[in-house]
Motif scaffolding. Structure first.
Motif, PDB file in Angstrom:
ATOM      1  N   ARG A 274       0.559  -0.252   5.274  1.00  0.00           N
ATOM      2  CA  ARG A 274       0.154   0.041   3.891  1.00  0.00           C
ATOM      3  C   ARG A 274      -0.267   1.501   3.813  1.00  0.00           C
ATOM      4  NH1 ARG A 274      -4.158  -3.627   1.001  1.00  0.00           N
ATOM      5  NH2 ARG A 274      -3.483  -2.289  -0.737  1.00  0.00           N
ATOM      6  N   TRP A 275      -0.048   2.103   2.650  1.00  0.00           N
ATOM      7  CA  TRP A 275      -0.384   3.505   2.458  1.00  0.00           C
ATOM      8  C   TRP A 275      -1.737   3.691   1.772  1.00  0.00           C
ATOM      9  CZ3 TRP A 275       4.987   4.938   0.005  1.00  0.00           C
ATOM     10  CH2 TRP A 275       5.984   4.802   0.988  1.00  0.00           C
ATOM     11  N   SER A 276      -2.487   2.622   1.613  1.00  0.00           N
ATOM     12  CA  SER A 276      -3.787   2.734   0.955  1.00  0.00           C
ATOM     13  C   SER A 276      -4.740   1.695   1.511  1.00  0.00           C
ATOM     14  CB  SER A 276      -3.652   2.564  -0.565  1.00  0.00           C
ATOM     15  OG  SER A 276      -3.187   1.257  -0.889  1.00  0.00           O
ATOM     16  N   SER A 277      -6.020   1.945   1.289  1.00  0.00           N
ATOM     17  CA  SER A 277      -7.065   0.998   1.660  1.00  0.00           C
ATOM     18  C   SER A 277      -8.204   1.171   0.666  1.00  0.00           C
ATOM     19  CB  SER A 277      -7.566   1.259   3.083  1.00  0.00           C
ATOM     20  OG  SER A 277      -8.645   0.396   3.415  1.00  0.00           O
TER      21      SER A 277
ATOM     22  N   ALA B  45       5.318  10.327  -7.502  1.00  0.00           N
ATOM     23  CA  ALA B  45       5.255   8.880  -7.711  1.00  0.00           C
ATOM     24  C   ALA B  45       3.814   8.378  -7.747  1.00  0.00           C
ATOM     25  CB  ALA B  45       6.036   8.162  -6.614  1.00  0.00           C
ATOM     26  N   LEU B  46       2.958   8.916  -6.877  1.00  0.00           N
ATOM     27  CA  LEU B  46       1.552   8.509  -6.870  1.00  0.00           C
ATOM     28  C   LEU B  46       0.858   8.972  -8.140  1.00  0.00           C
ATOM     29  CD1 LEU B  46      -0.915   7.274  -5.531  1.00  0.00           C
ATOM     30  CD2 LEU B  46      -1.121   9.336  -4.118  1.00  0.00           C
TER      31      LEU B  46
ATOM     32  N   ALA C  88      -3.695  -1.545  -8.191  1.00  0.00           N
ATOM     33  CA  ALA C  88      -2.367  -1.848  -8.725  1.00  0.00           C
ATOM     34  C   ALA C  88      -1.502  -0.595  -8.758  1.00  0.00           C
ATOM     35  CB  ALA C  88      -2.494  -2.441 -10.130  1.00  0.00           C
ATOM     36  N   ALA C  89      -2.117   0.544  -9.060  1.00  0.00           N
ATOM     37  CA  ALA C  89      -1.371   1.804  -9.075  1.00  0.00           C
ATOM     38  C   ALA C  89      -0.895   2.168  -7.682  1.00  0.00           C
ATOM     39  CB  ALA C  89      -2.243   2.917  -9.651  1.00  0.00           C
TER      40      ALA C  89
ATOM     41  N   TYR D 170       3.022   2.642  -6.539  1.00  0.00           N
ATOM     42  CA  TYR D 170       3.475   3.864  -5.850  1.00  0.00           C
ATOM     43  C   TYR D 170       4.233   3.499  -4.579  1.00  0.00           C
ATOM     44  CZ  TYR D 170       2.223   7.256  -2.073  1.00  0.00           C
ATOM     45  OH  TYR D 170       2.191   8.073  -0.961  1.00  0.00           O
ATOM     46  N   GLU D 171       3.661   2.643  -3.782  1.00  0.00           N
ATOM     47  CA  GLU D 171       4.310   2.272  -2.529  1.00  0.00           C
ATOM     48  C   GLU D 171       5.591   1.492  -2.782  1.00  0.00           C
ATOM     49  OE1 GLU D 171       3.293  -0.016   1.678  1.00  0.00           O
ATOM     50  OE2 GLU D 171       1.671   0.755   0.404  1.00  0.00           O
ATOM     51  N   ASN D 172       5.567   0.609  -3.757  1.00  0.00           N
ATOM     52  CA  ASN D 172       6.750  -0.183  -4.076  1.00  0.00           C
ATOM     53  C   ASN D 172       7.906   0.706  -4.532  1.00  0.00           C
ATOM     54  OD1 ASN D 172       8.069  -2.859  -4.669  1.00  0.00           O
ATOM     55  ND2 ASN D 172       8.062  -2.009  -6.732  1.00  0.00           N
ATOM     56  N   ARG D 173       7.582   1.770  -5.255  1.00  0.00           N
ATOM     57  CA  ARG D 173       8.631   2.654  -5.752  1.00  0.00           C
ATOM     58  C   ARG D 173       9.223   3.530  -4.647  1.00  0.00           C
ATOM     59  NH1 ARG D 173      10.064   4.218 -10.680  1.00  0.00           N
ATOM     60  NH2 ARG D 173       8.183   3.354 -11.642  1.00  0.00           N
TER      61      ARG D 173
END
Length: 399
Positions: free
Chosen positions: A283-286, A316-317, A329-330, A334-337
């Motif tokens: 994952r790119w976030s926490s 994208a972010l 959710a944002a 971002y990661e999904n895109r």
């Protein structure tokens, strides 16, 4: 969480991904602070590439004309065999399958300055400091800086490179995400006593390679010494003399221009030593912290796509945070895109590795044969990976 216009964010890193993200978050109405551990912006530097979807990103930022004026337009890349004889001399776009007339090649420092000029008056940019601790809670992120300053932000972003400090603070030790590709390298500048103008020359023997790269008509050239190692040289990471000794031992006895390059490396005051690696994260976030650019998905210089991924990821972010009020959710949007785009570009490393610095005699022979065929063939279509993502329109801010 307060309204979008009042939200405060901290971005760690003022190289490429950091100021690009700062620009888009300012467009969305965020209050932005950028912290950079270096005492000042880096000038000059080796050439980097902006390709495909990333061209669209800089066009939307309004800096494409400025970057076009800074375009280096390297005219030739010559590959040499171990004895210094020429294997092939090619237009670089033939090798990288770039889009001639569309892609950009500029000095890294020129891009950094162009991005900084976009945000210098709209963001609080602080040099010579870095994040020491992060403490997330329901209302924000408490940050302690190395300078002793303490502040609280709604969101924090790590744009601080391959060896991201931010990533380590929120996700743990780098070793679990670091995918070493088997190479180490040293980069430095040296006097242009070779008569090179707007061109690069690459010398290769199995498991080792050297390159001299002349930007325009500069009085200096960028030198690179690259070599294979089964494990990364961890003992040399924070010891410049150990780095110099390791490189000198590795290239001892080699011919061509290697002895002079090693001597210049010994004296260089701008030596940059690192490993060729990728970063792979689940994952790119926490929580309230997200990562962008090399901190999240470094592709390695073997792909030539690190800068482009940073610019696209920042867009994208920023877009996700401008259109989705909930930060988690944002971050997911971002990661999904971007993730498929990232993974397609990271997967290019196999081709890049084989072309640039083959590890075995058999691979080197195959590479040389392929280069000779390229010199006879018409230019190929640009790589689809470079343009595999279409950027959505950024929302127009009202008021």
């Amino acid at each position: 969480m307060s309204s979008t216009s009042a939200r405060s964010v901290l971005i760690s890193g003022a190289s490429i991904a950091g100021p690009a993200l700062a620009f888009w978050l300012r467009q969305a109405g965020f209050s932005v602070t950028v912290v950079e551990k270096a005492p000042q912006l880096r000038a000059g530097g080796y050439p980097i590439d902006i390709r495909g979807t990333a061209i669209d990103a800089v066009r939307r930022m309004g800096i494409l004309p400025r970057l076009r004026d800074l375009h280096i337009s390297t005219r030739r890349l010559t590959f040499l065999d171990v004895d210094g004889s020429e294997v092939a001399s090619l237009d670089p776009n033939v090798v990288i399958r770039g889009a001639d007339g569309e892609d950009l090649e500029i000095r890294r420092g020129d891009l950094i300055h162009a991005l900084y000029d976009l945000v210098r008056d709209d963001a609080d940019v602080r040099f010579g400091d870095t994040v020491e601790t992060l403490m997330q809670h329901e209302d924000g992120v408490d940050v302690t800086f190395r300078s002793g300053r303490r502040e609280t932000y709604d969101l924090v972003f790590g744009a601080d490179g391959l060896h991201s400090n931010t990533r380590g603070l929120v996700l743990g030790d780098e070793a679990q995400f670091h995918h070493y590709l088997g190479y180490s390298f040293a980069g430095f500048t040296l006097p242009n006593d070779f008569g090179l103008v707007r061109e690069g020359v690459t010398w290769t023997t199995p498991g080792k390679g050297a390159a001299l790269y002349a930007v325009l008509g500069s009085e200096v050239v960028h030198g690179f010494l690259v070599f294979t190692r089964p494990e990364p040289p961890i003992e040399a990471f924070r010891n410049p003399e150990a780095q110099r000794d390791l490189v000198a031992r590795t290239f001892a006895g080699d011919g061509w221009e290697i002895p002079g390059m090693v001597e210049a490396m010994r004296e260089a005051d701008d030596l940059f030593f690192d490993v060729v690696s990728q970063i792979h994260l689940p994952r790119w976030s926490s929580g309230r912290v997200a990562l962008v650019g090399d901190a999240a998905y470094a592709p390695s210089f073997l792909t030539g796509q690190g800068t482009s991924l940073a610019l696209v990821g920042a867009y994208a972010l920023g877009h996700a945070l401008a259109t989705i009020p909930d930060h988690e959710a944002a971050f997911a949007a971002y990661e999904n895109r971007v993730r498929d785009f990232v993974e397609r570009n990271q997967a290019m490393v196999g081709e890049g590795q084989a072309t640039l610095f083959p590890a075995t005699a058999e691979a080197l022979e195959a590479r040389n044969a392929a280069l000779r065929q390229l010199s006879l063939a018409p230019a190929s279509a640009p790589r689809p990976e470079h343009s595999a993502l279409t950027l959505p329109d950024f929302p127009v801010r009202v008021g």
